[in-house]
Design a protein around this motif. Sequence first.
Motif, PDB file in Angstrom:
ATOM      1  N   SER A  49       0.764  -1.406   0.272  1.00  0.00           N
ATOM      2  CA  SER A  49       0.131  -0.034  -0.063  1.00  0.00           C
ATOM      3  C   SER A  49       0.490   0.946  -0.048  1.00  0.00           C
ATOM      4  O   SER A  49       0.177   2.471  -0.700  1.00  0.00           O
ATOM      5  CB  SER A  49      -0.929   0.518   1.534  1.00  0.00           C
ATOM      6  OG  SER A  49      -1.467  -1.459   1.547  1.00  0.00           O
ATOM      7  N   ARG A  62      -4.842   3.369   4.164  1.00  0.00           N
ATOM      8  CA  ARG A  62      -4.616   2.642   5.020  1.00  0.00           C
ATOM      9  C   ARG A  62      -3.496   1.794   4.520  1.00  0.00           C
ATOM     10  O   ARG A  62      -2.456   0.769   3.821  1.00  0.00           O
ATOM     11  CB  ARG A  62      -5.690   2.238   5.520  1.00  0.00           C
ATOM     12  CG  ARG A  62      -6.672   3.309   5.898  1.00  0.00           C
ATOM     13  CD  ARG A  62      -7.697   1.966   6.540  1.00  0.00           C
ATOM     14  NE  ARG A  62      -7.670   0.984   7.683  1.00  0.00           N
ATOM     15  CZ  ARG A  62      -7.233   1.759   8.810  1.00  0.00           C
ATOM     16  NH1 ARG A  62      -7.631   2.869   9.102  1.00  0.00           N
ATOM     17  NH2 ARG A  62      -7.397   0.714   9.628  1.00  0.00           N
ATOM     18  N   ILE A  65      -1.615  -1.475   9.040  1.00  0.00           N
ATOM     19  CA  ILE A  65      -2.561  -1.891   9.183  1.00  0.00           C
ATOM     20  C   ILE A  65      -2.720  -3.231  10.037  1.00  0.00           C
ATOM     21  O   ILE A  65      -1.962  -4.007   9.675  1.00  0.00           O
ATOM     22  CB  ILE A  65      -4.157  -1.881   8.516  1.00  0.00           C
ATOM     23  CG1 ILE A  65      -3.352  -2.711   7.035  1.00  0.00           C
ATOM     24  CG2 ILE A  65      -4.499  -0.566   8.592  1.00  0.00           C
ATOM     25  CD1 ILE A  65      -4.581  -2.888   6.187  1.00  0.00           C
ATOM     26  N   ASP A 130      -4.538  -3.454  -5.074  1.00  0.00           N
ATOM     27  CA  ASP A 130      -3.756  -3.714  -3.768  1.00  0.00           C
ATOM     28  C   ASP A 130      -3.977  -4.623  -3.103  1.00  0.00           C
ATOM     29  O   ASP A 130      -5.572  -4.882  -2.724  1.00  0.00           O
ATOM     30  CB  ASP A 130      -3.733  -2.394  -3.042  1.00  0.00           C
ATOM     31  CG  ASP A 130      -2.566  -2.545  -1.471  1.00  0.00           C
ATOM     32  OD1 ASP A 130      -1.804  -3.192  -1.518  1.00  0.00           O
ATOM     33  OD2 ASP A 130      -3.148  -1.512  -0.521  1.00  0.00           O
TER      34      ASP A 130
HETATM   35 MG   LIG Z   1      -1.890  -3.134   2.924  1.00  0.00          MG
END
Ligand SMILES: [Mg+2]
Length: 542
Positions: A49, A62, A65, A130
Amino acid sequence: MTLQQNFIEIEKLFGKYNLSTQDVQKDIQHMNDFKVTTPIIGGFSTGKSSMINAFLDQRLLRTNITAETAVPAEITYGEPIVKIVKDNQQQLITLEDLLNQEYSIHDTDFIQIQLLNNELAKLPTIQLVDMPGFDSGIKAHNTAIDQYLPKSLAYILTFAADEPVVKESIADFLKELKLFEVPVYVCITKADKVSEDVLATNIQSIRTSIEKLLGVAPKKVVAIWSKKNKNTDGLQEILADIEANSREIFHKKFTALQQQHAKTIEQYITEMLKGTELSVSELDEKEAKLLKDIEHVQVKIEREQERFEKQLDGAISAIQMKIEQELHNNKEALQTQLMRGGDIQSKLNIILRTAVTAGIKEEFEPKLQQHIQKLTHAIQLDIPIDTSIQLDDFKIQTDHLMKELAIKALPLILGAIGVALTGPIGGLLLGIGTLLAELFFKKKREDELKAEAERKVTGEIIPFVVQEAGGLVGRELQQYTTTIHEAIQEEVGKQRDLLQKALQDVRKQKENEQSQQEDLKKQLNADLQRVRGLLYDTVGSV
Ligand SMILES: [Mg+2]
Ligand SMILES: Nc1nc2c(ncn2[C@@H]2O[C@H](COP(=O)(O)OP(=O)(O)OP(=O)(O)O)[C@@H](O)[C@H]2O)c(=O)[nH]1
């Protein structure tokens, strides 16, 4: 003219002669929505990401995570809109929601993001995905293949520069990709974390491991970093490569479809023109003959379909045997997993997927190929030379149909296996696991436990999985074959209706004044020129 303009021209002609524009409209829609999917896959926290954010120069996804909150995010160029999708239901959210809310895999299937972004503008036919960290279990694995493979042109794998290992889950995935022959690109992320020397060594070692698993070298291996003076040039290079391929595919696919539709009208107009030279009774005779010829063709097709259905049983048994063999080959690994209380489900998943994929490629696809050839042959041989059916067109249409359908069979079956693993097979495994745990608590001796695990694997797990998965493959392949056969019948029916309509339309005109009939001929000739122009105009652009 562009492909889009050609399609609109074709749609107008279909409309002018009262032919159904449904198929043309569907293809125009497909053309407008055309995207080649490019999933980005890698272990948990490898920086997927962050890489996309850095590449787009925008805080979009985000990062950092927990595995639970990871869902696939599909990113494309277009008017800004963000949606979360669950069971085909969509809900609009905002870009702020996307960054601040947690979306869990339990209540979201995937997120769709459309953005006006300078980098994405250069990639109009790509849909980047993603993916959740790949270690998060069967679901991520299955989604990556079942959902995205039929639409994917390439996969991008990520490995962190400071952790240059190809984990077992990724290794299994690569073995499966090998069977599909999909190109693989590699991004080594977090290159800022290691020295240049270490980076060079790690790139080499990952390249070698992947080549071993895939059987071929990855298309490109690049290093990028998303922190401190980020540099994502390597990703840009990979995506430009994929975009170029994708445009070529777009062009081939829609040029073929454009020609197919143009041929349909050409056939209709040609029939009408020929009809203008005939008397009413000759037209009636021709129509009767047409119907008889097609009926004959239909009988031939049905006979070949019956022959194939008999062969299918043999192919299904062969695949079922492959499944059983593969399970026996992996007996010990299954026993060990069972005794350790390990993830036997994932192990079974990869065994079944490998066996089924190889089985379909080796046992089903060659027979299907032969079947299609025989069908085409049967149709060609059986029609008298002077018939009104133009065989080339027929072939084009069935070929295209086959290609569209063939790519769908495997993901469908693999998807069903994933469901069985969490359903009935999962239930059995859970029971056996509990039983062994109890035995363990009763402090059975190691060799007794081992014997028990062996009995369970050979006596219960393998027979049950063979029965469940084998039955499922049989049912799915039969269903799939029925779908293909129905599609062929439908195609033949459409062809018959088109030609019959041409004959009937021209007969109606016979009641008109001579001058009107001459006008019609002029019209038809003019439209024939237009269609032929479209037929040979294969230069178009995206
Ligand atoms: Mg990710
Ligand atoms: N130094 C450095 N850290 C990075 C880089 N890219 C990502 N990180 C850090 O690595 C962690 C994971 O990054 P993510 O982008 O969330 O990784 P991911 O692969 O998307 O993770 P999942 O979606 O959870 O699988 C974060 O703490 C990032 O700040 C990089 O290029 N350099």
